[in-house]
Design a protein around this motif. Structure first.
Motif, PDB file in Angstrom:
ATOM      1  N   TYR A  67       0.960  -1.184  -0.112  1.00  0.00           N
ATOM      2  CA  TYR A  67       0.149   0.010  -0.028  1.00  0.00           C
ATOM      3  C   TYR A  67       0.739   1.178   0.133  1.00  0.00           C
ATOM      4  N   GLU A  68       0.371   2.319  -0.602  1.00  0.00           N
ATOM      5  CA  GLU A  68       0.750   3.713  -0.423  1.00  0.00           C
ATOM      6  C   GLU A  68       0.049   4.384   0.557  1.00  0.00           C
ATOM      7  N   MET A  69       0.660   5.028   1.555  1.00  0.00           N
ATOM      8  CA  MET A  69       0.036   5.805   2.787  1.00  0.00           C
ATOM      9  C   MET A  69       0.611   7.242   2.378  1.00  0.00           C
ATOM     10  N   THR A  70      -0.418   8.068   2.408  1.00  0.00           N
ATOM     11  CA  THR A  70      -0.108   9.500   1.956  1.00  0.00           C
ATOM     12  C   THR A  70      -0.684  10.357   3.230  1.00  0.00           C
ATOM     13  N   VAL A  71      -0.060  10.914   3.903  1.00  0.00           N
ATOM     14  CA  VAL A  71      -0.525  11.816   4.977  1.00  0.00           C
ATOM     15  C   VAL A  71       0.039  13.241   4.801  1.00  0.00           C
ATOM     16  N   GLU A  72      -0.903  14.387   4.833  1.00  0.00           N
ATOM     17  CA  GLU A  72      -0.524  15.761   4.753  1.00  0.00           C
ATOM     18  C   GLU A  72      -1.376  16.498   5.703  1.00  0.00           C
ATOM     19  N   SER A  88       3.586  19.519   6.792  1.00  0.00           N
ATOM     20  CA  SER A  88       4.320  18.304   6.318  1.00  0.00           C
ATOM     21  C   SER A  88       3.214  17.468   5.065  1.00  0.00           C
ATOM     22  N   ARG A  89       4.027  16.875   4.373  1.00  0.00           N
ATOM     23  CA  ARG A  89       3.496  15.868   3.509  1.00  0.00           C
ATOM     24  C   ARG A  89       4.296  14.670   3.720  1.00  0.00           C
ATOM     25  N   LEU A 281       3.823  24.950 -13.766  1.00  0.00           N
ATOM     26  CA  LEU A 281       3.354  24.225 -12.580  1.00  0.00           C
ATOM     27  C   LEU A 281       3.419  23.148 -12.888  1.00  0.00           C
ATOM     28  N   GLU A 282       3.705  22.222 -11.731  1.00  0.00           N
ATOM     29  CA  GLU A 282       3.535  20.914 -11.694  1.00  0.00           C
ATOM     30  C   GLU A 282       2.640  20.481 -10.343  1.00  0.00           C
ATOM     31  N   GLY A 481      -0.452  22.471  -1.263  1.00  0.00           N
ATOM     32  CA  GLY A 481       0.694  21.763  -1.089  1.00  0.00           C
ATOM     33  C   GLY A 481       1.310  20.652  -1.975  1.00  0.00           C
ATOM     34  N   ARG A 482       0.572  20.804  -3.125  1.00  0.00           N
ATOM     35  CA  ARG A 482       1.275  19.813  -4.159  1.00  0.00           C
ATOM     36  C   ARG A 482       1.762  20.621  -5.237  1.00  0.00           C
ATOM     37  N   ILE A 483       1.552  21.793  -5.477  1.00  0.00           N
ATOM     38  CA  ILE A 483       1.982  22.544  -6.405  1.00  0.00           C
ATOM     39  C   ILE A 483       3.714  22.961  -6.513  1.00  0.00           C
ATOM     40  N   ARG A 484       4.228  22.732  -7.541  1.00  0.00           N
ATOM     41  CA  ARG A 484       5.711  23.199  -7.534  1.00  0.00           C
ATOM     42  C   ARG A 484       5.849  23.926  -8.959  1.00  0.00           C
TER      43      ARG A 484
END
Length: 491
Positions: A67-72, A88-89, A281-282, A481-484
Motif C-alpha cells: 500500500y501507499e499511505m499519504t498523510v499531509e 508536512s507531506r 506548474l507541476e 501543498g502539491r504545486i511546484r
C-alpha cells in the motif's frame, strides 16, 4: 492521521502539562482480524482547547505487494506565549503487513524546511536528510520490522485487537529522524459519536501523556485525544475538510502558510511592477482545467506540467471609453446578476457604488474608483466576512472579502465582473493563494486586484479557478501543498 504534526505540538506541550488523564476501558472485545487497511481519502480537524488549529488528510491506495499511505496537513498552536508551527507531506510505501519499505517526507517546522527520503535495508532504515542546503545520509539500525506513523492505529486490528493486550511496534519518527518504540494497549469496545462501534486504544507515543484513540471496525480512525481532549484530532466529512483548507489557504491563516506556500528559487522581487510572466506548474491534476482569459493563457506540456503565460490586459486609451465592441447581453448576464454571495442588487450595495463613482462617465474611470475605494476602505485581516454587507459594516476582511465586495459593487454599477482565485507572488516569499477579480471593460476582460489597488493586476496573478461558490473554491484544496513552480520568463 496527521500524527507527525500532532506529535511535534504535543512534545512541546508536555513542557507545561505533566499529568496523564487517560481512562481505562471496561468493555472486552476480540475484534475481527482486519485483512487490509481501509482505502480512500480521509480528512481530519485538529483542535486545541476546542479551537480549530489545523487539518490533516490521509489517503491509502493499494499498490503492487502493499500500500501507499499519504498523510499531509498543517497545524499551529500557541501555549503560554510560545508558538509552534508545522506543515508536512508524508508518503510511505508499506508491505501487506504495513511494514515500511520506503518513504519521502517534506516538512516545514517553524519556518524551516527539511526533506527526508529513505528505504529499509537488512541493517535498518537508510535515510537521506536535506536541511539548510546540505544533504547527509544516516542509518537507523534495527533488525526487525519498522512501521510508519499512519500504521499505528491499524496494527492492533491487523493482529485481532484483543482487549487488554499490549502491542509493541518500532515506529519511524520522521521529526526526530530516529526509531521509536511505541506500545499500544487495546482498552476494549466503545461507542463513538453517532453510535459507531469502535475499538478504544491507548498508546505511549507522547512523553508523559497517554494518547487515546478510537478506530471503527474497518480501521478508520474516528478520534484521537491527548490529555482528555486538550488536543484532539477528529475525523470529518471530506467536503467540510476541503472547504476548510480552501478558506484557510485564501485567508492566509498562520496554521496554513507554510503548507500552502509555493516556493520559488530564487523568489521574485518587486512583483507589483511585473509586466509579464511565463511559469511552469507541476502538481495540477489532469482533470483540473485552468481557465484562460483576463490576460492569461494556458497550455499543457507533454510531461504533465502546465505552462501559464500572464500578460495583463491594458485597454488602449484610444479604445473609446464606453464605445466598446458590442457584446451579447445574454452572455454577460451571469457577470451582472446578483447571487447569494454577491448581493449586487442590495440597496446598500447600489447606494455605495453610486456614491463612490459619483459623476465619473467612463467605464475605466468607474472601475479605477471602485478598486481604489475597496482597497482603502477595507482593512486587511485573516478573517473572511460572511458577505459584502458585513464587510461594509466592519471595514475589515481578507482578500476574499475585498474581491466579493468589489465584484458586488462593480455589478451594481453595470460593469460585468467575476470573482477569481489562484496564486500571487509576494516579494521574497514565493507564491501564495489569493482572490481578486476580472472585469469586462472596453470589450476585454482584465484582472484587477481590489486588495492591492491594482488596475490592471500585476502579472504574478496566476488564475486557477473562476467563481465565488464554496464548491468552486474547494477545487483549490486539490492542489494546495502539491504545486511546484518554476519561472521560465519574466519582464
Amino acid at each position: 492521521m496527521p500524527r507527525t504534526l500532532v506529535r511535534i505540538i504535543v512534545v512541546f506541550l508536555v513542557t507545561f502539562l505533566l499529568q496523564s488523564t487517560a481512562r481505562a476501558g471496561d468493555s472486552r472485545l476480540s475484534a475481527p482480524l482486519l485483512a487490509k487497511p481501509p482505502g480512500g481519502e480521509r480528512w481530519f480537524g485538529i483542535f486545541m482547547g476546542g479551537e480549530r488549529t489545523g487539518f490533516g488528510r490521509q489517503v491509502i491506495t493499494a499498490v503492487d505487494d502493499g500500500y501507499e499511505m499519504t498523510v499531509e496537513g498543517s497545524v499551529r498552536m500557541v501555549v503560554l506565549g510560545f508558538s509552534r508551527e508545522a506543515a508536512s507531506r508524508e508518503v510511505y510505501r508499506v508491505g501487506r503487513d504495513l511494514a515500511l519499505r520506503s518513504f519521502r517526507v517534506e516538512q516545514v517546522l517553524d519556518g524551516t524546511p527539511q526533506r527526508l527520503e529513505g528505504e529499509t535495508t537488512p541493517s535498518g532504515v537508510k535515510v537521506w536528510l536535506e536541511r539548510g542546503g546540505s544533504r547527509r545520509e544516516k542509518l537507523l539500525k534495527t533488525k526487525g520490522a519498522v512501521y510508519p506513523p499512519p500504521a499505528l492505529n491499524l496494527y492492533p486490528l491487523m493482529k485481532g485487537a484483543v482487549a487488554g493486550r499490549r502491542y509493541k511496534v518500532t515506529m519511524l519518527d520522521v521529526e526526530g529522524v530516529s526509531l521509536k518504540s511505541v506500545a499500544i494497549t487495546v482498552q476494549g469496545a466503545d461507542t463513538a459519536a453517532g453510535g459507531i462501534q469502535a475499538v478504544h486504544m491507548v498508546n505511549d507515543l507522547y512523553p508523559m501523556v497517554d494518547n487515546e484513540v478510537w478506530v471503527d471496525r474497518d480501521g478508520n480512525t474516528l478520534r484521537e485525544s491527548v490529555r482528555d481532549g486538550l488536543v484532539e484530532t477528529v475525523a470529518e466529512d471530506g467536503d467540510a475538510g476541503r472547504r476548510f483548507l480552501a478558506e484557510a489557504t485564501l485567508s492566509r491563516r498562520d496554521m496554513i502558510l507554510d503548507f500552502s506556500l509555493v516556493r520559488l528559487n530564487p523568489p521574485l522581487e518587486r512583483v507589483r511592477a511585473l509586466k509579464s510572466l511565463v511559469i511552469n506548474l507541476e502538481g495540477i491534476p489532469r482533470e483540473m482545467s485552468l481557465p484562460d482569459g483576463g490576460g492569461q493563457s494556458v497550455r499543457r506540456l507533454g510531461d504533465g506540467r502546465v505552462q501559464v503565460t500572464v500578460e495583463p490586459v491594458v485597454p488602449s486609451a484610444t479604445a473609446g471609453g464606453d464605445s466598446a465592441p458590442a457584446v451579447d447581453a445574454a452572455a454577460l448576464a451571469p457577470w451582472l446578476a446578483p447571487t447569494d454571495l454577491l448581493p449586487a442588487d442590495h440597496p446598500e450595495i447600489v447606494a455605495t457604488a453610486r456614491r463612490v463613482i459619483g459623476d465619473e462617465a467612463s467605464a475605466r474611470g468607474r472601475l479605477a474608483k471602485l478598486v481604489t475605494w475597496v482597497s482603502s476602505y477595507v482593512k486587511d485581516s485573516v478573517t473572511d466576512a460572511p458577505s459584502p454587507l458585513d464587510t461594509l459594516a466592519s471595514r475589515t476582511g481578507n482578500c476574499q472579502s475585498h474581491a466579493r465586495l468589489f465584484v458586488s459593487l462593480a455589478r451594481a454599477a453595470g460593469i460585468p465582473a467575476r470573482f477569481v482565485s489562484g496564486l500571487v507572488a509576494l516579494d521574497g516569499k514565493g507564491l501564495l493563494y489569493h482572490s481578486w477579480a476580472e472585469v469586462l471593460v472596453d470589450g476585454a476582460w482584465q484582472q484587477v486586484d481590489p486588495t492591492f489597488d491594482q488596475v490592471p493586476a500585476d502579472a504574478s496573478h496566476v488564475k486557477l479557478v473562476e467563481g465565488e461558490s464554496p464548491d468552486r473554491l474547494a477545487v483549490i484544496a486539490a492542489v494546495v501543498g502539491r504545486i511546484r513552480a518554476r519561472v521560465v520568463e519574466m519582464k
